[in-house]
Design a protein around this motif. Structure first.
Motif, mmCIF file in Angstrom:
data_model
loop_
_atom_site.group_PDB
_atom_site.id
_atom_site.type_symbol
_atom_site.label_atom_id
_atom_site.label_comp_id
_atom_site.label_asym_id
_atom_site.label_seq_id
_atom_site.Cartn_x
_atom_site.Cartn_y
_atom_site.Cartn_z
ATOM 1 N N SER A 292 11.514 -35.500 24.070
ATOM 2 C CA SER A 292 10.872 -35.329 22.767
ATOM 3 C C SER A 292 10.188 -36.622 22.361
ATOM 4 C CB SER A 292 11.898 -34.905 21.715
ATOM 5 O OG SER A 292 12.943 -35.856 21.644
ATOM 6 N N GLY A 293 9.258 -37.071 23.201
ATOM 7 C CA GLY A 293 8.529 -38.305 22.930
ATOM 8 C C GLY A 293 7.706 -38.187 21.659
ATOM 9 N N ASN B 183 -9.000 -40.466 24.583
ATOM 10 C CA ASN B 183 -8.412 -41.260 23.504
ATOM 11 C C ASN B 183 -7.029 -40.779 23.085
ATOM 12 O OD1 ASN B 183 -10.658 -43.053 23.179
ATOM 13 N ND2 ASN B 183 -11.763 -41.318 22.305
ATOM 14 N N THR B 184 -6.556 -39.677 23.641
ATOM 15 C CA THR B 184 -5.193 -39.209 23.363
ATOM 16 C C THR B 184 -4.388 -39.327 24.646
ATOM 17 O OG1 THR B 184 -5.692 -36.902 23.910
ATOM 18 C CG2 THR B 184 -5.971 -37.569 21.612
ATOM 19 N N ARG B 185 -3.092 -39.279 24.500
ATOM 20 C CA ARG B 185 -2.238 -39.381 25.676
ATOM 21 C C ARG B 185 -0.908 -38.711 25.400
ATOM 22 N NH1 ARG B 185 1.203 -44.698 25.800
ATOM 23 N NH2 ARG B 185 1.882 -43.555 27.566
ATOM 24 N N TRP B 186 -0.120 -38.574 26.444
ATOM 25 C CA TRP B 186 1.236 -38.073 26.312
ATOM 26 C C TRP B 186 2.159 -39.043 27.020
ATOM 27 C CZ3 TRP B 186 4.789 -36.593 30.062
ATOM 28 C CH2 TRP B 186 5.983 -36.093 29.559
ATOM 29 N N SER B 187 3.290 -39.307 26.407
ATOM 30 C CA SER B 187 4.297 -40.184 26.985
ATOM 31 C C SER B 187 5.672 -39.587 26.717
ATOM 32 C CB SER B 187 4.200 -41.563 26.342
ATOM 33 O OG SER B 187 5.291 -42.364 26.726
ATOM 34 N N THR B 188 6.602 -39.833 27.615
ATOM 35 C CA THR B 188 7.966 -39.346 27.400
ATOM 36 C C THR B 188 8.620 -40.034 26.220
ATOM 37 O OG1 THR B 188 8.950 -41.000 28.856
ATOM 38 C CG2 THR B 188 8.319 -38.889 29.853
ATOM 39 N N GLY B 189 8.165 -41.239 25.902
ATOM 40 C CA GLY B 189 8.783 -41.999 24.822
ATOM 41 C C GLY B 189 10.092 -42.635 25.222
ATOM 42 N N THR B 190 10.427 -42.559 26.510
ATOM 43 C CA THR B 190 11.686 -43.107 27.016
ATOM 44 C C THR B 190 11.502 -43.477 28.477
ATOM 45 O OG1 THR B 190 14.064 -42.662 27.243
ATOM 46 C CG2 THR B 190 12.590 -40.829 27.663
ATOM 47 N N SER B 191 12.455 -44.184 29.043
ATOM 48 C CA SER B 191 12.412 -44.496 30.468
ATOM 49 C C SER B 191 12.586 -43.222 31.283
ATOM 50 C CB SER B 191 13.517 -45.488 30.830
ATOM 51 O OG SER B 191 13.330 -46.698 30.132
ATOM 52 N N GLN B 192 11.983 -43.206 32.443
ATOM 53 C CA GLN B 192 12.113 -42.047 33.320
ATOM 54 C C GLN B 192 13.555 -41.900 33.772
ATOM 55 O OE1 GLN B 192 9.555 -42.218 36.697
ATOM 56 N NE2 GLN B 192 10.091 -40.189 37.400
ATOM 57 N N ASN C 197 16.449 -39.010 35.942
ATOM 58 C CA ASN C 197 16.612 -37.788 36.728
ATOM 59 C C ASN C 197 16.715 -36.583 35.805
ATOM 60 O OD1 ASN C 197 16.619 -39.095 39.187
ATOM 61 N ND2 ASN C 197 18.840 -39.318 39.245
ATOM 62 N N GLY C 198 16.075 -35.513 36.191
ATOM 63 C CA GLY C 198 16.156 -34.279 35.431
ATOM 64 C C GLY C 198 15.038 -34.086 34.406
ATOM 65 N N GLN C 199 14.259 -35.116 34.142
ATOM 66 C CA GLN C 199 13.133 -34.936 33.219
ATOM 67 C C GLN C 199 12.070 -34.068 33.881
ATOM 68 O OE1 GLN C 199 11.811 -38.880 32.213
ATOM 69 N NE2 GLN C 199 13.223 -39.036 30.504
ATOM 70 N N TRP C 200 11.364 -33.287 33.069
ATOM 71 C CA TRP C 200 10.316 -32.443 33.618
ATOM 72 C C TRP C 200 9.160 -32.307 32.638
ATOM 73 C CZ3 TRP C 200 9.617 -28.420 30.347
ATOM 74 C CH2 TRP C 200 10.703 -28.001 29.582
ATOM 75 N N PHE C 201 8.021 -31.921 33.192
ATOM 76 C CA PHE C 201 6.807 -31.640 32.435
ATOM 77 C C PHE C 201 6.258 -30.346 32.996
ATOM 78 C CE2 PHE C 201 2.236 -31.807 31.745
ATOM 79 C CZ PHE C 201 2.169 -32.186 30.423
ATOM 80 N N GLN C 202 5.985 -29.385 32.125
ATOM 81 C CA GLN C 202 5.569 -28.047 32.580
ATOM 82 C C GLN C 202 4.260 -27.652 31.916
ATOM 83 O OE1 GLN C 202 8.602 -24.943 32.503
ATOM 84 N NE2 GLN C 202 7.149 -23.627 31.459
#
Length: 80
Positions: free
Chosen positions: A45-46, A59-68, A70-75
């Motif tokens: 929930s970055g 000019n826009t971006r997406w970030s996890t807001g946290t360190s990478q 295991n188990g994180q995903w982007f769909q």
């Protein structure tokens, strides 16, 4: 980006242990896909909206807001 121009990409991951090898090369041609119905989501929930990764706006971006971790995903739901 210029519509109709081919752009080539590779991806790597970086964490405290170092950097991974590059992925296989992929390419994209802006203007060839209608992404208006695509929906992005992620396991984190970055502070950025995951749809920013798809909006085609440099000019826009997406970030996890946290360190990478295991188990994180982007769909991406491409609607079909």
């Amino acid at each position: 980006m210029v519509t109709g121009t081919t752009y080539y990409y590779v991806v790597s991951a970086l964490n405290p242990a170092g950097e991974s090898a590059n992925s296989s090369q992929a390419y994209a041609i802006p203007g060839t896909l209608n992404r208006t119905i695509w929906v992005a989501s992620s396991s984190t929930s970055g502070s950025d909206d995951p749809d920013n990764a798809l909006d085609g706006n440099l000019n826009t971006r997406w970030s996890t807001g946290t360190s990478q971790a295991n188990g994180q995903w982007f769909q991406v739901d491409m609607g079909s």
